[in-house]
Design an enzyme around this catalytic site. Structure first.
Site: not given
Ligand SMILES: Cc1cc2nc3c(=O)[nH]c(=O)nc-3n(C[C@H](O)[C@H](O)[C@H](O)COP(=O)(O)OP(=O)(O)OC[C@H]3O[C@@H](n4cnc5c(N)ncnc54)[C@H](O)[C@@H]3O)c2cc1C
Length: 461
Positions: A180, A201, A440
Site C-alpha cells: 500500500g 504484496e 504554459h
C-alpha cells in the site's frame, strides 16, 4: 472542569475537530497521551515526506551530470537524514500546540478514558489523574500498525512504520511486507539510499486500490531502480536470525529471502486500548468503531472520527470527518455526511495520485465512460524538468463528460490532483476543464490536454 466537547486523541481528526468546535464558540479540551498532531505529524505523513524529500534530493544529485553539473563525491549521513525527519515532525507538533493556545482549546497531556457516567479521566505519565466533565465526547484515538501473528517489533530486525522512522542505521537489505502507500513509500526511500529492497504484496498489483495501468508503470519504474516486487505473494513464515530475518514466501513467488530487516506494512487496527472504562463498550464493525451518518457511536453523546472508524485511513479524511461530526453536534440544521470522494496520494517517485472511480470500478458499476490520457513525455515542462515518466488519465461520463475519476502517475502528481478534486466537487465536465486556460509551461497543462484527449481532440499527441 466542564466542557461542551472533550476530544480524546490529538491527531488530524482530534485537533481539527477541537479547533472547529472552538471556532463555533464552544468550550473544548483535547486529551493527548503522546504528542499533538498524532500519527500524521509525528509518525506518518510528515516525517515520511521529509525522508522522501531527502531521497529525491539524493537522486537528483546522482543525475546532476544529465544537467551538465559535475558533483564531487557524495556521501550520505543516514543518522542526519533521520534526524531531519524527526526535527520536521517536532516543529509541526509544536505548531499544533501553539494553535491550541491561540484558538483557546484546553490541552491536557495524558491518557484519556471515558468513564461509565461519560466523563473523561486524564491520567498523566506521573500517575496523577483528573476528571473532565463533558457534554459531548469525540473519540479520535486513531489506529496502531498490525503485525503478523507471532511477530513483535524490536526496532532493529522487525519493524513497523514507527520503528522504521526512528532507525539510527540504514539496513543493508529489507523485506517490506505490504505494498500500500506506506510500504511503497518506504521501498522507494530505502532503495534510493542503497538498501536492497524486496516488496511483497498479496494482491495482484502494488498499490492495490490504484488504477491498474498506474500500478504497472510503477512496477516498471521500481524495477529500473532495482526494487524487487513480488506480487500475489504471501509471507508464510518470518523468523529472526543472528544476522537479520528469514522470510519464506508462497503463492506466485515462492522463495526464501534473507534480509537485515523486515518492515511490516500490512494495515492497521483501531486503537481502543484503555480508552473506554471497564463495562463500557461501543459497537464495532470489522474491528473499527461503528458510527452513523452523524459520527455517533452506539453510546449516546460519544462520537468518533478518523482512522479508528475505518477506511480510508487518510489524514485529510480524518480531519473532514471530525469537522462534519463537530458541526453536526453544534450547528443547528447541519446534516453531516460521510466522506465518499477524496484524493489518495503516494509520494514515491514517480508520485501517484488519484480521486474518484478507477476504470475497473466504472466497469463493475456498469457506468458508460470514456478515457482521456496524456503522457508526461509530451509536456514541455515535464521534459524540461527531466521528468518525462508518467501520465494523466481521466475517467469521464460518456453522456455528459463529467469527471468520474482521475489517475496520475509522475512528478508532482500529488499536487496536480487538487484541480481534479475541485472539478469533481463542482461537477465540472470536460467543457469546463478545456475552457480553463492553464499557464504554459506547467504540468497542469496536461490536465487540459487529457480532457481534450477524452473529447478526441488532443493538440500535443
Ligand atoms: C507511515 C505512515 C505514513 C502516512 N502517510 C500519510 C499520507 O501521506 N497522507 C495521509 O493522508 N495519511 C497518511 N498516513 C495516515 C495518517 O497518518 C492517518 O490517517 C491520520 O493520522 C489519522 O488521524 P487520526 O486523528 O484519526 O489518528 P492519529 O493521527 O493516529 O491520532 C490519534 C492520536 O490519539 C492519541 N491517543 C490514542 N489513545 C489515546 C488516549 N487513550 N488518550 C489520549 N490520546 C490518545 C495518539 O497518541 C494519537 O496522537 C500515514 C500513516 C503512516 C503510519
Amino acid at each position: 472542569m466542564s466542557y461542551d466537547l472533550v476530544v480524546i486523541g490529538g491527531g488530524p481528526a482530534g485537533y481539527v475537530g477541537a479547533i472547529r468546535a472552538a471556532q463555533l464558540g464552544k468550550k473544548v479540551a483535547v486529551v493527548e497521551v503522546e504528542r499533538a498532531g498524532g500519527t500524521c505529524l509525528n509518525w506518518g505523513c510528515i516525517p515520511t515526506k521529509a525522508l522522501l524529500k531527502n531521497a529525491e534530493l539524493y537522486r537528483q544529485i546522482q543525475h546532476a551530470a544529465d544537467f551538465g553539473i559535475t558533483v564531487g563525491k557524495v556521501e550520505v549521513d543516514f543518522a542526519k537524514v533521520m534526524g531531519r525527519s524527526r526535527g520536521v515532525a517536532d516543529q509541526m507538533a509544536k505548531g499544533i500546540e501553539y494553535l491550541f493556545k491561540s484558538k483557546k482549546v484546553d490541552y491536557f497531556v495524558g491518557k484519556g478514558q471515558v468513564t461509565k457516567d461519560k466523563k473523561v479521566t486524564v491520567t498523566a505519565a506521573d500517575g496523577k489523574s483528573q476528571t473532565l466533565e463533558a457534554k459531548n465526547i469525540l473519540l479520535s484515538t486513531g489506529c496502531v500498525p498490525r503485525l503478523l501473528p507471532g511477530l513483535k517489533a524490536d526496532g532493529q530486525k522487525i519493524l513497523t512504520s514507527r520503528e522504521a522512522l526512528a532507525l539510527k542505521e540504514r539496513p543493508e537489505s529489507i523485506v517490506i511486507l505490504g505494498a500500500g502507500a506506506i510500504g511503497v513509500e518506504f521501498a522507494y526511500f530505502f532503495n534510493a539510499f542503497g538498501t536492497k529492497v524486496t516488496l511483497v504484496e498479496l494482491q495482484p498489483q502494488i498499490l492495490p486500490l490504484e488504477d491498474t495501468e498506474v500500478s504497472s508503470l510503477l512496477v516498471k519504474s521500481f524495477a529500473k531502480e532495482g526494487i524487487e516486487v513480488l506480487a500475489e505473494t504471501k509471507v508464510e513464515k518470518a523468523e529472526t536470525t543472528a544476522k537479520g530475518v528469514k522470510i519464506t514466501t508462497g503463492g506466485k513467488e515462492a522463495k526464501t529471502i534473507e534480509a537485515a530487516a523486515l518492515l511490516v506494512a500490512i494495515g492497521i487496527q483501531a486503537n481502543l486500548d484503555g480508552v473506554l472504562a471497564e463495562g463500557l463498550s461501543v459497537e464495532l464493525d470489522r474491528g473499527f468503531v461503528k458510527t452513523n451518518d452523524r459520527y455517533q457511536t452506539s453510546v449516546p453523546g460519544l462520537y468518533a472520527a478518523g482512522d479508528l472508524i475505518g477506511a480510508p485511513w487518510l489524514a485529510h479524511v480524518a480531519s473532514h470527518e471530525a469537522i462534519e461530526a463537530v458541526e453536526g453536534m453544534f450547528v443547528a440544521g447541519k446534516k453531516p455526511h460521510k466522506i465518499t470522494v477524496f484524493p489518495g496520494c503516494t509520494y514515491c517517485q514517480p508520485q501517484v495520485a488519484s480521486i474518484g472511480l478507477t476504470e475497473k470500478k466504472a466497469k463493475e458499476q456498469k457506468i458508460a465512460y470514456k478515457v482521456g490520457k496524456f503522457p508526461y513525455k509530451a509536456s514541455g515542462k515535464a521534459v524540461a524538468a527531466g521528468e518525462p515518466e508518467g501520465f494523466i488519465k481521466l475517467i469521464v461520463g460518456e453522456k455528459y463528460g463529467e469527471i468520474l475519476g482521475a489517475h496520475i502517475i509522475g512528478t508532482e502528481a500529488t499536487e496536480l490532483i487538487a484541480e481534479l478534486g475541485l472539478a469533481i466537487t463542482l461537477e465540472a465536465t470536460l467543457d469546463e476543464i478545456t475552457a480553463t486556460i492553464h499557464a504554459h509551461p506547467t504540468l497542469s497543462e496536461m490536465v487540459g490536454e487529457a480532457a481534450l484527449a477524452a473529447k478526441g481532440i488532443p493538440i500535443h499527441i
